[in-house]
Scaffold this active site. Structure first.
Site, PDB file in Angstrom:
ATOM      1  N   ASP A  11       0.877  -1.177   0.000  1.00  0.00           N
ATOM      2  CA  ASP A  11       0.000   0.000   0.000  1.00  0.00           C
ATOM      3  C   ASP A  11       0.910   1.221   0.000  1.00  0.00           C
ATOM      4  O   ASP A  11       2.130   1.109   0.168  1.00  0.00           O
ATOM      5  CB  ASP A  11      -0.895  -0.012   1.252  1.00  0.00           C
ATOM      6  CG  ASP A  11      -1.783   1.226   1.355  1.00  0.00           C
ATOM      7  OD1 ASP A  11      -2.311   1.678   0.324  1.00  0.00           O
ATOM      8  OD2 ASP A  11      -1.948   1.764   2.473  1.00  0.00           O
ATOM      9  N   SER A  12       0.305   2.392  -0.121  1.00  0.00           N
ATOM     10  CA  SER A  12       1.091   3.623  -0.043  1.00  0.00           C
ATOM     11  C   SER A  12       1.563   3.893   1.385  1.00  0.00           C
ATOM     12  O   SER A  12       2.503   4.642   1.591  1.00  0.00           O
ATOM     13  CB  SER A  12       0.234   4.795  -0.515  1.00  0.00           C
ATOM     14  OG  SER A  12      -0.936   4.871   0.276  1.00  0.00           O
ATOM     15  N   GLY A  44      -3.423   8.877  -3.517  1.00  0.00           N
ATOM     16  CA  GLY A  44      -4.778   9.201  -3.966  1.00  0.00           C
ATOM     17  C   GLY A  44      -4.973  10.568  -4.572  1.00  0.00           C
ATOM     18  O   GLY A  44      -6.052  10.871  -5.082  1.00  0.00           O
ATOM     19  N   CYS A  74      -4.393  -1.521  -1.867  1.00  0.00           N
ATOM     20  CA  CYS A  74      -4.571  -0.085  -2.061  1.00  0.00           C
ATOM     21  C   CYS A  74      -5.532   0.081  -3.227  1.00  0.00           C
ATOM     22  O   CYS A  74      -5.286  -0.454  -4.321  1.00  0.00           O
ATOM     23  CB  CYS A  74      -3.221   0.542  -2.390  1.00  0.00           C
ATOM     24  SG  CYS A  74      -3.325   2.262  -2.901  1.00  0.00           S
ATOM     25  N   THR A  76      -6.314   2.848  -4.818  1.00  0.00           N
ATOM     26  CA  THR A  76      -5.804   3.748  -5.852  1.00  0.00           C
ATOM     27  C   THR A  76      -4.867   2.978  -6.789  1.00  0.00           C
ATOM     28  O   THR A  76      -4.973   3.078  -8.014  1.00  0.00           O
ATOM     29  CB  THR A  76      -5.064   4.935  -5.201  1.00  0.00           C
ATOM     30  OG1 THR A  76      -5.882   5.466  -4.152  1.00  0.00           O
ATOM     31  CG2 THR A  76      -4.764   6.014  -6.200  1.00  0.00           C
ATOM     32  N   GLU A 153      -2.469   8.815   8.420  1.00  0.00           N
ATOM     33  CA  GLU A 153      -1.018   8.588   8.445  1.00  0.00           C
ATOM     34  C   GLU A 153      -0.358   9.333   9.611  1.00  0.00           C
ATOM     35  O   GLU A 153       0.731   8.981  10.026  1.00  0.00           O
ATOM     36  CB  GLU A 153      -0.372   9.013   7.106  1.00  0.00           C
ATOM     37  CG  GLU A 153      -0.666   8.067   5.951  1.00  0.00           C
ATOM     38  CD  GLU A 153       0.114   6.742   5.997  1.00  0.00           C
ATOM     39  OE1 GLU A 153       1.246   6.729   6.477  1.00  0.00           O
ATOM     40  OE2 GLU A 153      -0.447   5.719   5.549  1.00  0.00           O
ATOM     41  N   CYS A 185     -10.993   2.829   0.248  1.00  0.00           N
ATOM     42  CA  CYS A 185      -9.577   3.124   0.492  1.00  0.00           C
ATOM     43  C   CYS A 185      -9.209   2.269   1.684  1.00  0.00           C
ATOM     44  O   CYS A 185      -9.949   2.248   2.685  1.00  0.00           O
ATOM     45  CB  CYS A 185      -9.390   4.605   0.796  1.00  0.00           C
ATOM     46  SG  CYS A 185      -7.725   5.016   1.374  1.00  0.00           S
ATOM     47  N   THR A 186      -8.087   1.565   1.588  1.00  0.00           N
ATOM     48  CA  THR A 186      -7.755   0.606   2.662  1.00  0.00           C
ATOM     49  C   THR A 186      -7.404   1.308   3.978  1.00  0.00           C
ATOM     50  O   THR A 186      -7.305   0.657   5.009  1.00  0.00           O
ATOM     51  CB  THR A 186      -6.609  -0.316   2.214  1.00  0.00           C
ATOM     52  OG1 THR A 186      -5.541   0.491   1.711  1.00  0.00           O
ATOM     53  CG2 THR A 186      -7.078  -1.272   1.137  1.00  0.00           C
ATOM     54  N   HIS A 187      -7.198   2.616   3.938  1.00  0.00           N
ATOM     55  CA  HIS A 187      -6.982   3.357   5.193  1.00  0.00           C
ATOM     56  C   HIS A 187      -8.281   3.518   5.999  1.00  0.00           C
ATOM     57  O   HIS A 187      -8.252   3.680   7.203  1.00  0.00           O
ATOM     58  CB  HIS A 187      -6.452   4.764   4.912  1.00  0.00           C
ATOM     59  CG  HIS A 187      -4.990   4.833   4.585  1.00  0.00           C
ATOM     60  ND1 HIS A 187      -4.465   4.316   3.431  1.00  0.00           N
ATOM     61  CD2 HIS A 187      -3.955   5.382   5.265  1.00  0.00           C
ATOM     62  CE1 HIS A 187      -3.158   4.543   3.412  1.00  0.00           C
ATOM     63  NE2 HIS A 187      -2.828   5.196   4.516  1.00  0.00           N
TER      64      HIS A 187
HETATM   65  N1  DGL Z   1      -4.828   3.224   0.987  1.00  0.00           N
HETATM   66  C1  DGL Z   1      -4.834   3.633  -0.358  1.00  0.00           C
HETATM   67  C2  DGL Z   1      -6.116   3.352  -1.094  1.00  0.00           C
HETATM   68  O1  DGL Z   1      -6.724   2.350  -0.769  1.00  0.00           O
HETATM   69  C3  DGL Z   1      -4.158   4.875  -0.774  1.00  0.00           C
HETATM   70  C4  DGL Z   1      -4.324   6.071   0.041  1.00  0.00           C
HETATM   71  C5  DGL Z   1      -3.432   7.142  -0.515  1.00  0.00           C
HETATM   72  O2  DGL Z   1      -2.227   6.922  -0.547  1.00  0.00           O
HETATM   73  O3  DGL Z   1      -3.963   8.174  -0.937  1.00  0.00           O
HETATM   74  O4  DGL Z   1      -6.496   4.041  -2.015  1.00  0.00           O
END
Ligand code: DGL
Length: 266
Positions: A11-12, A44, A74, A76, A153, A185-187
Site C-alpha cells: 500500500d502507499s 490518492g 490499495c 488507488t 497517516e 480506500c484501505t486506510h
Molecule cells: N490506501 C490507499 C487506497 O486504498 C491509498 C491512500 C493514498 O495513498 O492516498 O487508495
C-alpha cells in the site's frame, strides 16, 4: 506439499495493514511481506499513470523477494495498475476493488451505494464500472475524501478534527439516502467508528479486506501454494518494509495491528 514462499502485500502507507491483518487471521501459517510506500504517500491525489509506475516498481521488488502472490492492498493502485500488472507479470496479483464492489451489491436493499475513496480512485470510475457490471440499475454515489489519508497517516483516527472532516464528506452521501457505503480506500477501516457514528446503524459499511483475504486463500489452495505447518504452533512470520522513516511506521503500525512490529527501511 508445502510452499513456504511469502505473500507480498503493499500500500502507499499504513492503510494496507487492514488487509494484511485479515490475511494473517485467515491464513495464519503463511509468511507475509508488507511494503508501505511511505515516502510517496498519499497516492490518492496523484495522476493514475504515476501511481501505475510506483505499483510496477513495488511488484517487481516483491517478486525479487520470491513472493507467491501479490496483494495490491490499495484501491488507488488497484484502479491504476491491476489490469496492466496482471497482464505483465506471471505471479498471481489480486486487488481490492472487485471484492468490495461485489460485497456492496449483495448488501444494498434500496440500490443506492455510496463509495468513499481517494480523488484518483473516484476519477478512475473503477467502482462504478464494477458495480454496474454486476447490477446496472444501482445508483452509485461517489465521494472523494482526500483529507482522510494524511490524517490517518498522522495517527489521527478519531476526535474533533477527524469528525469535522468526516461530516463534510459523509453529508452528501447521507443526502442521497445510500444504505451501503464502500470504504474504497484501505486506510478507511481505521476510521470506521466515527464513520459509523455519523452514517448511523442502518447504513452498512463495506470493506474489502475480509473478502480479499478469502480470495487469496482460494487462489493459494487451488494452485497448491499453501504453506503446510510442521505443527500447530508453526505460525507464519511477517516482515515489514517502508520507504521513509521505519521508526514512525513501526509506531503507527504497532498501534493499528495491536502488536509490536519491527520495520526495515528500503
Ligand atoms: N490506501 C490507499 C487506497 O486504498 C491509498 C491512500 C493514498 O495513498 O492516498 O487508495
Amino acid at each position: 506439499m508445502s510452499d513456504p514462499r511469502p505473500i507480498g502485500v503493499f500500500d502507499s502507507g499504513v492503510g494496507g495493514l487492514t488487509v494484511l491483518s485479515e490475511i494473517r487471521d485467515r491464513l495464519p501459517y503463511e509468511h507475509t511481506i508488507y511494503f508501505g510506500d511511505t515516502a510517496r504517500v498519499p497516492y490518492g491525489v496523484r495522476d493514475l499513470d504515476e501511481v501505475r509506475g510506483f505499483a510496477f516498481e513495488i511488484i517487481r521488488y516483491l517478486i525479487s523477494l520470491n513472493v507467491k502472490i501479490v496483494v495490491v492492498a490499495c484501491n488507488t493502485a488497484t484502479a491504476a495498475a491491476l489490469e496492466a500488472a496482471q497482464a505483465e507479470f506471471e505471479v498471481p496479483i489480486v486487488g481490492v476493488i472487485v471484492p468490495g464492489a461485489r460485497a456492496a451489491v449483495l448488501e444494498t436493499r434500496n440500490r443506492h451505494i455510496g463509495v468513499l475513496a481517494t480523488k484518483s480512485t473516484v476519477q478512475s470510475g473503477a467502482y462504478r464500472r464494477v458495480v454496474h457490471n454486476l447490477d446496472a440499475g444501482i445508483e452509485v454515489h461517489e465521494q472523494a475524501a482526500p483529507r482522510f489519508v494524511p490524517l490517518i497517516e498522522r495517527g489521527i483516527v478519531d476526535g474533533p478534527e477527524l469528525e469535522k472532516t468526516a461530516q463534510e464528506y459523509l453529508t452528501p452521501l447521507k443526502e442521497q439516502l445510500v444504505d451501503a457505503v464502500i470504504l474504497g480506500c484501505t486506510h478507511y477501516p481505521l476510521i470506521s467508528a466515527p464513520i459509523n457514528r455519523i452514517l448511523g446503524p442502518e447504513v452498512r459499511l463495506i470493506s474489502s479486506a475480509g473478502q480479499i483475504a478469502l480470495e487469496v486463500g482460494r487462489i493459494l489452495s487451488r494452485r497448491g501454494y499453501l504453506r503446510r505447518p510442521k505443527h500447530p504452533e508453526d505460525k507464519g512470520h511477517s516482515a515489514y518494509l517502508c520507504s521513509a522513516d521505519p521508526e514512525e511506521f513501526a509506531a503507527l503500525g504497532s498501534r493499528f495491528l495491536e502488536e509490536k512490529i519491527q520495520v526495515a527501511a528500503l
